[in-house]
Design a protein around this motif. Structure first.
Motif, PDB file in Angstrom:
ATOM      1  N   ARG A  39      17.948  45.980  63.451  1.00  0.00           N
ATOM      2  CA  ARG A  39      19.010  46.989  63.061  1.00  0.00           C
ATOM      3  C   ARG A  39      19.796  46.554  63.157  1.00  0.00           C
ATOM      4  O   ARG A  39      20.393  45.410  63.123  1.00  0.00           O
ATOM      5  N   ASN A  40      20.938  47.269  61.852  1.00  0.00           N
ATOM      6  CA  ASN A  40      22.453  46.738  61.668  1.00  0.00           C
ATOM      7  C   ASN A  40      23.004  46.388  63.436  1.00  0.00           C
ATOM      8  O   ASN A  40      22.768  47.030  64.652  1.00  0.00           O
ATOM      9  N   GLY A  41      23.947  44.594  63.464  1.00  0.00           N
ATOM     10  CA  GLY A  41      24.279  45.043  64.961  1.00  0.00           C
ATOM     11  C   GLY A  41      23.118  44.127  65.421  1.00  0.00           C
ATOM     12  O   GLY A  41      23.604  44.161  66.809  1.00  0.00           O
ATOM     13  N   ALA A  42      22.129  44.058  65.523  1.00  0.00           N
ATOM     14  CA  ALA A  42      21.265  43.409  66.752  1.00  0.00           C
ATOM     15  C   ALA A  42      21.533  41.837  67.567  1.00  0.00           C
ATOM     16  O   ALA A  42      21.311  42.372  68.369  1.00  0.00           O
ATOM     17  N   GLY A  43      22.116  41.431  66.094  1.00  0.00           N
ATOM     18  CA  GLY A  43      22.127  39.743  66.723  1.00  0.00           C
ATOM     19  C   GLY A  43      22.114  39.657  66.057  1.00  0.00           C
ATOM     20  O   GLY A  43      21.453  38.025  66.110  1.00  0.00           O
ATOM     21  N   LYS A  44      20.788  39.958  64.752  1.00  0.00           N
ATOM     22  CA  LYS A  44      20.112  38.831  63.786  1.00  0.00           C
ATOM     23  C   LYS A  44      21.288  37.184  63.442  1.00  0.00           C
ATOM     24  O   LYS A  44      20.704  36.267  64.073  1.00  0.00           O
ATOM     25  N   THR A  45      21.938  37.749  63.266  1.00  0.00           N
ATOM     26  CA  THR A  45      22.601  36.953  62.553  1.00  0.00           C
ATOM     27  C   THR A  45      23.659  35.640  63.935  1.00  0.00           C
ATOM     28  O   THR A  45      23.430  34.017  63.690  1.00  0.00           O
ATOM     29  N   THR A  46      24.290  36.764  64.611  1.00  0.00           N
ATOM     30  CA  THR A  46      24.657  35.302  65.495  1.00  0.00           C
ATOM     31  C   THR A  46      22.905  34.739  65.925  1.00  0.00           C
ATOM     32  O   THR A  46      23.875  33.333  66.265  1.00  0.00           O
ATOM     33  N   CYS A  47      22.396  35.501  66.386  1.00  0.00           N
ATOM     34  CA  CYS A  47      20.845  34.159  66.643  1.00  0.00           C
ATOM     35  C   CYS A  47      21.119  33.108  65.553  1.00  0.00           C
ATOM     36  O   CYS A  47      20.969  31.294  66.648  1.00  0.00           O
ATOM     37  N   PRO A  86      23.912  31.388  55.346  1.00  0.00           N
ATOM     38  CA  PRO A  86      24.611  31.745  55.853  1.00  0.00           C
ATOM     39  C   PRO A  86      24.036  33.275  55.116  1.00  0.00           C
ATOM     40  O   PRO A  86      24.409  33.368  54.186  1.00  0.00           O
ATOM     41  N   GLU A  87      25.151  34.320  56.109  1.00  0.00           N
ATOM     42  CA  GLU A  87      24.554  36.101  55.480  1.00  0.00           C
ATOM     43  C   GLU A  87      25.366  36.316  54.246  1.00  0.00           C
ATOM     44  O   GLU A  87      25.477  36.816  53.281  1.00  0.00           O
ATOM     45  N   ASN A  88      26.639  35.274  53.802  1.00  0.00           N
ATOM     46  CA  ASN A  88      28.278  35.388  52.953  1.00  0.00           C
ATOM     47  C   ASN A  88      27.933  34.758  52.107  1.00  0.00           C
ATOM     48  O   ASN A  88      28.776  34.283  51.353  1.00  0.00           O
ATOM     49  N   GLU A 192      15.620  39.452  57.661  1.00  0.00           N
ATOM     50  CA  GLU A 192      15.719  40.399  56.513  1.00  0.00           C
ATOM     51  C   GLU A 192      15.563  42.152  57.130  1.00  0.00           C
ATOM     52  O   GLU A 192      15.533  42.446  57.651  1.00  0.00           O
ATOM     53  N   GLN A 193      16.778  42.478  55.729  1.00  0.00           N
ATOM     54  CA  GLN A 193      16.126  45.008  56.244  1.00  0.00           C
ATOM     55  C   GLN A 193      15.473  45.161  54.965  1.00  0.00           C
ATOM     56  O   GLN A 193      15.225  46.121  55.712  1.00  0.00           O
ATOM     57  N   ASN A 194      14.967  44.442  54.398  1.00  0.00           N
ATOM     58  CA  ASN A 194      14.107  44.602  52.762  1.00  0.00           C
ATOM     59  C   ASN A 194      13.066  44.713  53.375  1.00  0.00           C
ATOM     60  O   ASN A 194      12.153  43.546  53.331  1.00  0.00           O
TER      61      ASN A 194
HETATM   62  N1  ATP Z   1      33.110  37.347  65.592  1.00  0.00           N
HETATM   63  C1  ATP Z   1      32.500  38.006  65.959  1.00  0.00           C
HETATM   64  N2  ATP Z   1      33.581  39.149  66.680  1.00  0.00           N
HETATM   65  C2  ATP Z   1      33.298  39.386  67.549  1.00  0.00           C
HETATM   66  N3  ATP Z   1      32.135  40.285  67.426  1.00  0.00           N
HETATM   67  C3  ATP Z   1      30.898  40.236  66.663  1.00  0.00           C
HETATM   68  C4  ATP Z   1      31.283  39.125  65.843  1.00  0.00           C
HETATM   69  N4  ATP Z   1      29.803  38.814  65.189  1.00  0.00           N
HETATM   70  C5  ATP Z   1      29.100  39.639  65.759  1.00  0.00           C
HETATM   71  N5  ATP Z   1      29.846  40.247  65.737  1.00  0.00           N
HETATM   72  C6  ATP Z   1      29.153  41.279  66.948  1.00  0.00           C
HETATM   73  O1  ATP Z   1      27.570  41.256  67.747  1.00  0.00           O
HETATM   74  C7  ATP Z   1      27.094  42.002  67.479  1.00  0.00           C
HETATM   75  C8  ATP Z   1      25.865  41.239  66.632  1.00  0.00           C
HETATM   76  O2  ATP Z   1      26.286  40.475  65.224  1.00  0.00           O
HETATM   77  P1  ATP Z   1      24.925  40.709  63.842  1.00  0.00           P
HETATM   78  O3  ATP Z   1      25.505  40.039  62.807  1.00  0.00           O
HETATM   79  O4  ATP Z   1      24.418  39.245  64.716  1.00  0.00           O
HETATM   80  O5  ATP Z   1      24.692  41.074  63.735  1.00  0.00           O
HETATM   81  P2  ATP Z   1      23.194  41.045  62.607  1.00  0.00           P
HETATM   82  O6  ATP Z   1      21.825  42.355  63.467  1.00  0.00           O
HETATM   83  O7  ATP Z   1      23.315  40.059  61.806  1.00  0.00           O
HETATM   84  O8  ATP Z   1      23.581  42.467  62.082  1.00  0.00           O
HETATM   85  P3  ATP Z   1      23.336  43.216  59.833  1.00  0.00           P
HETATM   86  O9  ATP Z   1      22.316  43.808  59.803  1.00  0.00           O
HETATM   87  O10 ATP Z   1      24.617  44.142  59.934  1.00  0.00           O
HETATM   88  O11 ATP Z   1      23.932  42.124  59.053  1.00  0.00           O
HETATM   89  C9  ATP Z   1      27.454  43.282  66.225  1.00  0.00           C
HETATM   90  O12 ATP Z   1      27.878  44.334  67.364  1.00  0.00           O
HETATM   91  C10 ATP Z   1      28.569  42.499  66.561  1.00  0.00           C
HETATM   92  O13 ATP Z   1      30.209  43.846  65.870  1.00  0.00           O
END
Ligand code: ATP
Ligand code: MG
Lengths: 241, 353, 325
Positions: A39-47, A86-88, A192-194
């Motif tokens: 889901r959104n905010g799950a942490g995929k991008t962070t991963c 990257p995502e952006n 992916e979300q799609n």
């Molecule tokens: N630079 C940051 N500072 C603080 N919190 C962050 C930062 N980047 C991400 N987060 C938090 O980390 C969590 C995971 O974010 P992430 O971007 O990894 O999610 P995601 O799975 O990629 O979501 P999406 O599908 O919306 O892209 C979110 O709760 C977000 O608010």
């Protein structure tokens, strides 16, 4: 069992005071395409950023082809053959398409054949070769971002939401491009979300929720099990159908 | 009583309390304990610069903004008194009018500069204030018909403040209580009172919001605080306090000129005082200013000894030359920024018993 | 969709020059002033360009940049004093033969100092603006004092190049020779920078880094090295600019760097933080305006650049050429 291309174990990542990844563990087998869903905010991008060394894991380890890369600086990771979209998209808006591509080709100007192959995947790039990348449309930028990552053969490709904000026709084009990419011996990890994109390309899948991996397996199994989809991914999928 | 005077923000370390007390007592008894024109001058400068540094700490330490225009406000104070006394005569009325005009002028400029540039990044604000301060310096030296140009203004004060006036016929404790001593106590008393006001401000709810903004601007914004408003108000308060310091300094010197108020050297001095003393502590301003003014006045003598002692060694005598005292304070400043973000006060508090 | 160049700021320079002509009302004087303004602008550009590039790439505003200007000026002056004989010879070749090693010394000393400064002072405070301002300010204090330790606290006279002093007559306008040299050197520096930035891979990398340093790293380039290189190059340019400025002012003091810093900040802000082209145009505008107002309204001259800055920021709040970020 052959060594996986990428293996995460017990990865914890903190951003400032927030504890985002809380023990992420999964493997990306060699060859093939692995989807990372959630889901959104799950942490995929962070991963992905943690794998790329753009955030530092506070605990746990990241291994690329068996080599511990947890503390490796980002440029070194790239030099191991890991490419990141990257995502952006990370397009250099003030540079031309050509310059963007030339920068991505670290070993020197790309050879004709490779360039033709990339143009074959994304014909728009040929047309706008000398245009400022900042003037491209969103979809064209996405294509440029992916093209940049594959201008030279890479071992592992990390792609964050390549279909974000794209029109269905362009998504189809993107799917085709990734099909073609799968024929090379590059290993691919896509966020992916799609779900259509995910099911038509993914070989294996990992699903994240709240900073943890909650499911791993074959993509086909997840695609077949609607109950599981509902439970793991909930509404976020329907929204993108 | 003391607690409430200090706005419930005690020094928090015995050694710190003792040093502060020493400064306070030293200043309060300066005319009697350290007789002589030079020592009284040093004491008055300490008092003025404590206030000036404290007002800068409100910006730098509590609000997290770096302004290089602080001497401009200091100068506006100085010129307020100077111009009033030079053109309207030396009565109390003209001094009061000049002071009020200076305060109004400072508040207006601080407000305008703050509104225009506080919403942008710290670096931008620092650069803009540097330019504005330079502009003001040019203005002061160009409008010589009003400001006396580079030479500045010498002026007279009400006769009760002049050295010739004896307040008490016989010496008290061996000291003539003349107008000079009265001036000193005027400066000291005002500086002390204003310092306590500043201490109250930073410990008020307003001060806590400032700290919250400094720590995490986004969070403070998210909590609903209009950060630009808070910063602008802090900027204005700091400017007003600096203007007061300028008024007092002009009263003490009976002179106002670019070198004593507007010069960039003084800006650097203030920066050194606040950072070495300890940013965001208020008491740091007291220690910083005291140490700095003492160093300025007496470190030279010490360095002269060291320089003479190392005579013959290459380079050392040049490094220890009496005029190079600023070099050593500069090094101390850099060390403080890296390793002691709360300066001397922070060190003293860290080893709290 | 060809890359489009924003001509308006450049046109502004021409406009300012054109508008000054009827006000000055005498073509020869106007020409003299214009050359003087361009020369001043070029020198300011040399001193300022490193600062803006460093800011663009590394997000570091170096308040001690002026130190590199002063140190360069002092190093050059030391060489010039040693080669005083050649400077006093009435031969352009001999003068240049003295000035070239002086400039080289300035560039080398400023560059080495810049390298040290980046390592020791700036590296620990990347990304922390408040500390950056404070620490570079501290560096300024310390180095200004160190200059006094090494070269003494007094003003030093800079030997004048005999063949370049005085002026020649062009039409009816008197043009100072040294200013022509300043324009030539300034143009050469700008052209070299422009070519480097726009025609080489390194330049591409720098422009990309200004936009998105993280992505440059993800592509496999060690941006740290790029940082250091640009920082050193910026310091070298400051040293060269300091040399030119010292020869123009004919005397140097330890505070000279800090004194020009105000103008440099103004130029950098006018141009748009991080933009080399903007810095160039800003420097020309400031130089021209200072000379025109110096003639038309001497009282205004010193403040003219601040007024210019205010006007530009009212028109384009992020400077003539805003840089992304
Ligand atoms: N630079 C940051 N500072 C603080 N919190 C962050 C930062 N980047 C991400 N987060 C938090 O980390 C969590 C995971 O974010 P992430 O971007 O990894 O999610 P995601 O799975 O990629 O979501 P999406 O599908 O919306 O892209 C979110 O709760 C977000 O608010
Ligand atoms: Mg994401």
């Amino acid at each position: 069992m052959p060594e996986p291309m990428l293996a995460l174990s017990g990865v914890n990542t903190r951003i400032g005071q927030y504890h985002i990844l809380q023990g992420v563990a999964f493997e990306v087998p060699r060859g093939g395409l692995t989807m990372l869903l959630g889901r959104n905010g799950a942490g995929k991008t962070t991963c992905l950023r943690t794998i790329m060394g753009l955030w530092r894991a506070s605990a746990g380890s990241v291994r690329v082809e068996g080599r511990d890369t947890t503390r490796l600086p980002t440029p070194e990771l790239a030099r191991l053959g890991v490419a990141y979209v990257p995502e952006n998209m990370g397009i250099f808006a003030g540079l031309t398409v050509r310059e963007n591509m030339l920068l991505a080709a670290r070993a020197g100007p790309p050879d004709e054949k490779r360039l033709e192959w990339v143009f074959g995947l994304f014909p728009a790039l040929r047309k706008f070769w000398n245009a400022l990348a900042g003037n491209l449309s969103g979809g064209q930028k996405q294509m440029l971002a992916v093209a940049r990552a594959i201008i030279e053969p890479r071992r592992l490709l990390l792609v964050d939401e390549p279909t974000k904000g794209l029109a269905p026709a362009i998504v189809a084009n993107m799917i085709e491009a990734f099909r073609e990419l799968k024929r090379t011996d590059t290993t691919i990890l896509v966020v992916e979300q799609n779900f259509q994109f995910a099911t038509s390309l993914g070989d294996s899948v990992a699903v994240m929720d709240s900073g943890r991996i909650v499911h791993t397996g074959a993509m086909a199994d997840l695609a077949a099990d609607e109950g599981l989809q509902q439970r793991l991914l909930g509404l976020s999928l329907d929204a993108h159908q | 009583m003391i607690r409430s005077l200090l706005s419930a923000d005690p020094p928090g370390s015995r050694l710190l309390a003792a040093s502060l007390l020493a400064v306070l007592v030293g200043l309060a008894l300066a005319p009697f304990v350290f007789p002589g024109a030079r020592s009284l001058d040093v004491a008055a400068r300490v008092a003025v610069f404590v206030l000036l540094a404290a007002s800068y700490d409100l910006l730098l330490g509590y609000t997290g903004i770096v302004s290089f225009a602080h001497t401009m406000f200091f100068g506006i104070g100085g010129y307020g008194i100077g111009i009033a006394a030079a053109s309207w005569g030396s009565g109390w009325g003209s001094l009061a009018a000049g002071s009020l005009a200076a305060l109004a002028c400072s508040a207006a400029i601080a407000f305008a500069v703050g509104l225009l540039s506080l919403r942008v990044r710290a670096i931008f604000f620092a650069m803009i204030t540097l330019a504005v301060a330079a502009f003001f310096q040019i203005l002061a030296s160009q409008m010589s018909w009003l400001t006396g140009g580079e030479d500045g203004l010498n002026f007279n004060l009400p006769s009760v403040l002049s050295p010739g006036t004896k307040l008490v016929a016989a010496p008290v404790l061996g000291i003539d209580l003349n107008g000079r001593v009265l001036s000193y106590y005027l400066v000291f008393g005002c500086a002390l009172a204003l310092f306590l006001v500043l201490l109250r401000i930073v410990n008020s709810p307003f001060g806590r919001v400032l700290l919250a903004i400094r720590e995490n601007e986004f969070r403070a914004e998210a909590l609903g605080y209009r950060t630009v408003v808070y910063r602008t108000v802090a900027n204005c308060l700091g400017a007003l306090a600096a203007t007061c310091a300028g008024l007092l300094y002009a009263l003490w010197l009976r002179y106002t000129g670019p070198a004593t108020t507007l010069s960039f050297d003084i800006m650097i001095d203030i920066l050194l005082m606040v950072v070495i003393g300890g940013m965001g502590t208020m008491y740091g301003a007291v220690l910083g200013a005291t140490i700095f003014v003492l160093a300025e006045s007496y470190l030279r003598d010490l360095l002269r000894l060291a320089s003479d002692a190392t005579h013959g060694v290459p380079l050392l005598p040049a490094l220890l030359h009496p005029d190079r005292w600023l070099l050593w304070l500069g090094v101390l400043f850099v060390v403080c920024v890296y390793y002691f973000p709360h300066g001397i006060v922070g060190r003293l508090r860290a080893r709290r018993p | 969709m060809k890359p489009r160049f924003d001509w308006i700021p450049l046109a502004l320079v021409a406009l300012v020059a054109a508008a000054a002509l009827p006000l000055v009302a005498s073509a020869p004087i106007w020409l003299t002033l214009t050359v003087a303004g361009l020369a001043m602008g070029m020198m300011i550009f040399m001193m300022a360009s490193g600062l803006t590039l460093v800011f663009g790439l590394m997000d570091v505003m170096n308040f001690a940049h002026g130190v590199f200007i002063s140190i360069g000026a002092y190093a050059a002056t030391s060489v010039l004093i040693a080669l005083r004989g050649a400077m006093h010879a009435d031969s352009l070749a001999a003068n240049l033969a003295a000035m070239a090693p002086a400039a080289a010394a300035a560039i080398a000393v400023s560059g080495i100092l810049g390298w040290l400064f980046e390592r020791v002072v700036i590296r620990p405070v990347y990304g922390e603006h408040l500390k950056q301002i404070l620490v570079t300010m501290g560096g300024l204090i310390v180095f200004e004092q160190l200059i006094k330790v090494v070269w003494g606290p007094d003003m030093i006279a800079v030997p004048r190049p005999q063949a370049l002093s005085g002026s020649f007559i062009l039409g009816q306008a008197a043009i100072e020779r040294y200013r022509v040299l300043a324009v030539v050197v300034g143009l050469a520096v700008f052209a070299a920078m422009w070519l480097l930035l726009n025609r080489t891979r390194l330049g591409m990398l720098i422009r990309a880094g200004v936009e998105n340093a993280e992505m440059v790293e993800s592509l496999g380039y060690r941006i740290r090295r790029l940082f250091v290189g640009v920082f050193v190059a910026g310091s070298c340019l400051a040293g060269l600019g300091g040399t030119m400025w010292a020869l123009y002012q004919e005397s140097i003091t330890a505070q000279m760097g800090m004194q020009v810093m105000v103008v440099i900040f103004i130029v950098v802000i006018i141009g748009g933080l991080g933009s080399v082209g903007g810095c160039f145009i800003g420097a020309l505008l400031v130089g021209l305006l200072a000379n025109y107002t110096g003639y038309l309204a001497p009282k205004l001259a010193l403040g003219s650049n601040i007024l210019l800055m205010v006007l530009v920021l009212m028109w384009r709040p992020r400077g003539l050429y805003p840089v992304g970020r």
